[in-house]
Write a protein that holds these residues in place. Structure first.
Motif, mmCIF file in Angstrom:
data_model
loop_
_atom_site.group_PDB
_atom_site.id
_atom_site.type_symbol
_atom_site.label_atom_id
_atom_site.label_comp_id
_atom_site.label_asym_id
_atom_site.label_seq_id
_atom_site.Cartn_x
_atom_site.Cartn_y
_atom_site.Cartn_z
ATOM 1 N N TYR A 69 0.837 -1.195 0.000
ATOM 2 C CA TYR A 69 0.000 0.000 0.000
ATOM 3 C C TYR A 69 0.874 1.247 0.000
ATOM 4 N N LYS A 105 -1.546 -1.137 -4.093
ATOM 5 C CA LYS A 105 -2.764 -0.359 -3.940
ATOM 6 C C LYS A 105 -2.402 1.053 -3.506
ATOM 7 N N ILE A 107 -4.645 5.198 -3.109
ATOM 8 C CA ILE A 107 -5.902 5.927 -3.289
ATOM 9 C C ILE A 107 -5.597 7.406 -3.498
ATOM 10 N N THR A 108 -6.568 8.109 -4.055
ATOM 11 C CA THR A 108 -6.480 9.561 -4.181
ATOM 12 C C THR A 108 -7.891 10.136 -4.221
ATOM 13 N N ALA A 126 -7.986 1.816 -12.110
ATOM 14 C CA ALA A 126 -8.525 2.881 -11.270
ATOM 15 C C ALA A 126 -10.040 2.785 -11.263
ATOM 16 N N THR A 128 -13.569 4.438 -8.987
ATOM 17 C CA THR A 128 -14.094 5.317 -7.946
ATOM 18 C C THR A 128 -14.953 4.493 -7.000
ATOM 19 N N TYR A 132 -15.705 5.825 0.290
ATOM 20 C CA TYR A 132 -14.473 5.121 0.696
ATOM 21 C C TYR A 132 -13.862 5.743 1.946
ATOM 22 N N ASP A 133 -13.874 7.047 2.037
ATOM 23 C CA ASP A 133 -13.248 7.762 3.152
ATOM 24 C C ASP A 133 -14.303 8.333 4.104
ATOM 25 N N ARG A 139 -13.332 8.079 -3.201
ATOM 26 C CA ARG A 139 -11.910 8.074 -3.537
ATOM 27 C C ARG A 139 -11.712 7.220 -4.776
ATOM 28 N N VAL A 141 -9.561 4.403 -6.216
ATOM 29 C CA VAL A 141 -8.744 3.321 -5.685
ATOM 30 C C VAL A 141 -7.966 2.709 -6.845
ATOM 31 N N THR A 143 -5.322 -0.224 -8.143
ATOM 32 C CA THR A 143 -4.795 -1.547 -7.831
ATOM 33 C C THR A 143 -4.009 -2.075 -9.027
#
Length: 148
Positions: A69, A105, A107-108, A126, A128, A132-133, A139, A141, A143
């Protein structure tokens, strides 16, 4: 760009925080820069050190299920576009693999289009994820499966 990617120290973390605007501009992300990351996950927290200071950094860790991560990655304003972010990810990936990682992984925020483009360029999927937060805080995500 002449710099070495090495394990971060707590002193490096303090330097990054002192120079925070050079990495993040007007966005105040200092609260995400927790010393525990460097103290407890030091082998996967990296800085790109040059004669003129820290040009970039990546703080990450490997979860028990084998996920590498990436918590934070940033390059200094004068190092952007040089491939340094890619080099930091490559170094992190090698260290994460050594600890058993089989995937990556990160996130942004959904408005961070630069991060989305950067991660897609590195081969990440990517998507959405709503809430998530927390409620109303989606966010993106990222992977990527690591090839054996």
């Amino acid at each position: 760009m002449d710099c070495d990617i090495v394990t971060a120290t707590v002193a490096d973390l303090h330097q990054v925080l002192d120079d925070h605007p050079r990495y993040w501009g007007d966005r105040d992300l200092r609260a995400l820069h927790q010393p525990v990351l460097v103290q407890e996950f030091g082998s996967t927290c990296l800085v790109a050190r040059a004669a003129d200071g820290i040009r970039g950094y990546l703080f990450g860790f490997v979860t028990p299920d084998g996920t590498g991560y990436v918590h934070l990655i940033a390059t200094r304003d004068d190092a952007r576009g040089s491939g340094l972010g890619r080099r930091l990810y490559e170094a992190f990936t090698a260290r994460a693999r050594q600890q058993g990682a089989v995937r990556l992984k990160a996130i942004t925020s959904v408005t961070n289009h630069g991060s989305v483009a950067f991660h897609r360029g590195l081969g990440f999927d990517a998507r959405t994820v709503e809430d998530y937060d927390g409620p109303g805080r989606p966010r993106v995500v990222f992977t990527r499966t690591l090839e054996p």
